[in-house]
Design a protein around this motif. Sequence first.
Motif, PDB file in Angstrom:
ATOM      1  N   PHE A  53       0.828  -1.207   0.000  1.00  0.00           N
ATOM      2  CA  PHE A  53       0.000   0.000   0.000  1.00  0.00           C
ATOM      3  C   PHE A  53       0.862   1.256   0.000  1.00  0.00           C
ATOM      4  CE2 PHE A  53      -2.089   3.390   2.383  1.00  0.00           C
ATOM      5  CZ  PHE A  53      -3.301   3.505   1.722  1.00  0.00           C
ATOM      6  N   ILE A  54       1.851   1.302   0.856  1.00  0.00           N
ATOM      7  CA  ILE A  54       2.698   2.485   0.986  1.00  0.00           C
ATOM      8  C   ILE A  54       3.537   2.713  -0.264  1.00  0.00           C
ATOM      9  CG2 ILE A  54       4.735   3.358   2.205  1.00  0.00           C
ATOM     10  CD1 ILE A  54       3.473   2.399   4.781  1.00  0.00           C
ATOM     11  N   SER A  55       4.103   1.638  -0.824  1.00  0.00           N
ATOM     12  CA  SER A  55       4.926   1.793  -2.029  1.00  0.00           C
ATOM     13  C   SER A  55       4.104   2.269  -3.216  1.00  0.00           C
ATOM     14  CB  SER A  55       5.617   0.469  -2.365  1.00  0.00           C
ATOM     15  OG  SER A  55       4.676  -0.528  -2.741  1.00  0.00           O
ATOM     16  N   LEU A  56       2.815   1.930  -3.242  1.00  0.00           N
ATOM     17  CA  LEU A  56       1.961   2.326  -4.357  1.00  0.00           C
ATOM     18  C   LEU A  56       1.396   3.732  -4.180  1.00  0.00           C
ATOM     19  CD1 LEU A  56       0.542   1.522  -7.014  1.00  0.00           C
ATOM     20  CD2 LEU A  56      -1.317   0.582  -5.620  1.00  0.00           C
ATOM     21  N   TYR A  57       0.916   4.044  -2.973  1.00  0.00           N
ATOM     22  CA  TYR A  57       0.207   5.303  -2.753  1.00  0.00           C
ATOM     23  C   TYR A  57       1.091   6.442  -2.247  1.00  0.00           C
ATOM     24  CZ  TYR A  57      -4.093   2.760  -3.566  1.00  0.00           C
ATOM     25  OH  TYR A  57      -5.083   2.027  -4.149  1.00  0.00           O
ATOM     26  N   LYS A  58       2.232   6.103  -1.657  1.00  0.00           N
ATOM     27  CA  LYS A  58       3.189   7.131  -1.210  1.00  0.00           C
ATOM     28  C   LYS A  58       2.483   8.279  -0.474  1.00  0.00           C
ATOM     29  CE  LYS A  58       5.427   6.114  -5.586  1.00  0.00           C
ATOM     30  NZ  LYS A  58       4.248   5.343  -6.041  1.00  0.00           N
ATOM     31  N   PRO A  59       1.829   8.009   0.649  1.00  0.00           N
ATOM     32  CA  PRO A  59       1.007   9.024   1.323  1.00  0.00           C
ATOM     33  C   PRO A  59       1.778  10.246   1.802  1.00  0.00           C
ATOM     34  CG  PRO A  59       1.282   7.070   2.699  1.00  0.00           C
ATOM     35  CD  PRO A  59       1.803   6.722   1.347  1.00  0.00           C
ATOM     36  N   TRP A  60       3.103  10.174   1.911  1.00  0.00           N
ATOM     37  CA  TRP A  60       3.891  11.317   2.363  1.00  0.00           C
ATOM     38  C   TRP A  60       4.173  12.319   1.245  1.00  0.00           C
ATOM     39  CZ3 TRP A  60       5.678   6.430   1.403  1.00  0.00           C
ATOM     40  CH2 TRP A  60       6.570   6.312   0.348  1.00  0.00           C
ATOM     41  N   ASP A  61       3.924  11.903  -0.011  1.00  0.00           N
ATOM     42  CA  ASP A  61       4.281  12.717  -1.170  1.00  0.00           C
ATOM     43  C   ASP A  61       3.099  13.591  -1.581  1.00  0.00           C
ATOM     44  OD1 ASP A  61       5.127  13.813  -3.520  1.00  0.00           O
ATOM     45  OD2 ASP A  61       5.742  11.920  -4.444  1.00  0.00           O
ATOM     46  N   GLU A  62       3.296  14.918  -1.613  1.00  0.00           N
ATOM     47  CA  GLU A  62       2.201  15.825  -1.968  1.00  0.00           C
ATOM     48  C   GLU A  62       1.767  15.674  -3.418  1.00  0.00           C
ATOM     49  OE1 GLU A  62       5.056  19.676  -3.027  1.00  0.00           O
ATOM     50  OE2 GLU A  62       3.720  19.728  -1.294  1.00  0.00           O
ATOM     51  N   ASN A  63       2.606  15.036  -4.227  1.00  0.00           N
ATOM     52  CA  ASN A  63       2.256  14.802  -5.627  1.00  0.00           C
ATOM     53  C   ASN A  63       1.748  13.385  -5.883  1.00  0.00           C
ATOM     54  OD1 ASN A  63       3.110  17.406  -6.495  1.00  0.00           O
ATOM     55  ND2 ASN A  63       5.240  16.701  -6.364  1.00  0.00           N
ATOM     56  N   SER A  64       1.524  12.629  -4.796  1.00  0.00           N
ATOM     57  CA  SER A  64       1.073  11.248  -4.956  1.00  0.00           C
ATOM     58  C   SER A  64      -0.405  11.230  -5.327  1.00  0.00           C
ATOM     59  CB  SER A  64       1.282  10.474  -3.650  1.00  0.00           C
ATOM     60  OG  SER A  64       0.316  10.865  -2.688  1.00  0.00           O
ATOM     61  N   ILE A  65      -0.948  10.036  -5.506  1.00  0.00           N
ATOM     62  CA  ILE A  65      -2.356   9.923  -5.888  1.00  0.00           C
ATOM     63  C   ILE A  65      -3.295  10.282  -4.747  1.00  0.00           C
ATOM     64  CG2 ILE A  65      -1.873   8.152  -7.605  1.00  0.00           C
ATOM     65  CD1 ILE A  65      -2.835   6.092  -5.707  1.00  0.00           C
ATOM     66  N   TRP A  66      -2.706  10.587  -3.581  1.00  0.00           N
ATOM     67  CA  TRP A  66      -3.514  11.083  -2.462  1.00  0.00           C
ATOM     68  C   TRP A  66      -3.762  12.581  -2.560  1.00  0.00           C
ATOM     69  CZ3 TRP A  66      -6.217   8.157   0.686  1.00  0.00           C
ATOM     70  CH2 TRP A  66      -5.816   6.836   0.896  1.00  0.00           C
ATOM     71  N   ALA A  67      -3.130  13.232  -3.532  1.00  0.00           N
ATOM     72  CA  ALA A  67      -3.224  14.686  -3.622  1.00  0.00           C
ATOM     73  C   ALA A  67      -4.684  15.145  -3.689  1.00  0.00           C
ATOM     74  CB  ALA A  67      -2.468  15.176  -4.852  1.00  0.00           C
ATOM     75  N   ASP A  68      -4.968  16.224  -2.958  1.00  0.00           N
ATOM     76  CA  ASP A  68      -6.333  16.754  -2.924  1.00  0.00           C
ATOM     77  C   ASP A  68      -6.770  17.206  -4.313  1.00  0.00           C
ATOM     78  OD1 ASP A  68      -6.454  16.339  -0.221  1.00  0.00           O
ATOM     79  OD2 ASP A  68      -5.805  18.377   0.294  1.00  0.00           O
ATOM     80  N   GLY A  69      -8.019  16.932  -4.624  1.00  0.00           N
ATOM     81  CA  GLY A  69      -8.569  17.413  -5.874  1.00  0.00           C
ATOM     82  C   GLY A  69      -8.258  16.553  -7.073  1.00  0.00           C
ATOM     83  N   MET A  70      -7.616  15.436  -6.891  1.00  0.00           N
ATOM     84  CA  MET A  70      -7.282  14.583  -8.040  1.00  0.00           C
ATOM     85  C   MET A  70      -8.553  13.926  -8.557  1.00  0.00           C
ATOM     86  SD  MET A  70      -4.493  11.505  -8.441  1.00  0.00           S
ATOM     87  CE  MET A  70      -3.112  12.626  -8.632  1.00  0.00           C
ATOM     88  N   SER A  71      -8.809  14.081  -9.839  1.00  0.00           N
ATOM     89  CA  SER A  71     -10.009  13.517 -10.447  1.00  0.00           C
ATOM     90  C   SER A  71      -9.868  12.013 -10.611  1.00  0.00           C
ATOM     91  CB  SER A  71     -10.247  14.158 -11.814  1.00  0.00           C
ATOM     92  OG  SER A  71      -9.218  13.778 -12.709  1.00  0.00           O
ATOM     93  N   PRO A  72     -10.995  11.293 -10.764  1.00  0.00           N
ATOM     94  CA  PRO A  72     -10.924   9.838 -10.978  1.00  0.00           C
ATOM     95  C   PRO A  72     -10.076   9.465 -12.191  1.00  0.00           C
ATOM     96  CG  PRO A  72     -13.166  10.490 -10.424  1.00  0.00           C
ATOM     97  CD  PRO A  72     -12.381  11.757 -10.610  1.00  0.00           C
ATOM     98  N   ASN A  73     -10.187  10.259 -13.283  1.00  0.00           N
ATOM     99  CA  ASN A  73      -9.389   9.959 -14.470  1.00  0.00           C
ATOM    100  C   ASN A  73      -7.897  10.130 -14.204  1.00  0.00           C
ATOM    101  OD1 ASN A  73     -11.597   9.343 -16.063  1.00  0.00           O
ATOM    102  ND2 ASN A  73     -11.848  11.441 -16.809  1.00  0.00           N
TER     103      ASN A  73
END
Length: 300
Positions: A53-73
């Motif tokens: 999970f961590i290697s894929l989502y990289k929650p510490w990175d502001e540019n990761s897929i956790w970034a706010d406002g990221m659209s589904p696409n």
Amino acid sequence: MDPSYFTQVGKVLVPTLLTDFGVQIAGWSISAFLQTEKFYDLAGSTSFVLCTFISLYKPWDENSIWADGMSPNALLRAIHPRQIIASGTTVVWAAYLGSFLFSRVLNHGDKRFDKVKKVPGRFLIYWLVQGIWVALTALPVYMTNSIPASVHPDLGLQDYIGIALWGLGFAFQVIANYQKQKWRKEIGRDYKRSFISTGLWSLSRHPNYFGECLLWFGSYLVCSSAFSAALESPAPIMSHWMSRLAVFSPMFVTFLITRVSGIPLLERENDRRLKDVVAYWKYKKATSMFVPTLPRRNVE
């Protein structure tokens, strides 16, 4: 310091492996206090899931897929199908094996820890070894998750072969474990004077272990498809020594199972437990130890 240590993959691996060993230390602390081995395998499978999970989502990175406002696409574009396959198969395997082993230890305990679980220092070694196992076994998965989706090549023949090998290996492991569970339930109290020799166990004395090794070779094939592209990228994504290290993952699993903690321990235990059972020695002589093959005939 060599700049290769600061590649994108390296930056992701550090928190991933810290998570791995953090889980082991936490599990050891609780288990040593309670003097129990019941959480050992569960902690191992949990580590696989969390590290993936961590290697894929990289929650510490502001540019990761956790970034706010990221659209589904945009979210879908941030994850390559190869990463979904590598991560999904790892989580499925970890969830299956963790629940299987946890159920088994609740019912039968684990003799490996009878003495060491009461000696915290020695007990810790087992947990640290498990951390190394988690780190090396799924290392190609963590690495491929660290490579940006834009760098990954399209899925190709190597990926499909890897998926097929993973599926075959997982099927072997699940079916073999089910067959042994069913046999043990049917045999009841005669378990200690008997052995399973039907189904997949007629083709190999350890078909479940064969399946586990095969699925990790398949996983490596899927993951390694992205390594060449990462090495050729102008950005410092992956160092050459990391790509070489990844190939040792399935070899490490196979060596551990066939030479250290899996098959050798069971073979010695079975030889001791069934030393006077003639049928067992005939079965052992006629049946492959690891790779499934048709049993040899006319064995005396």
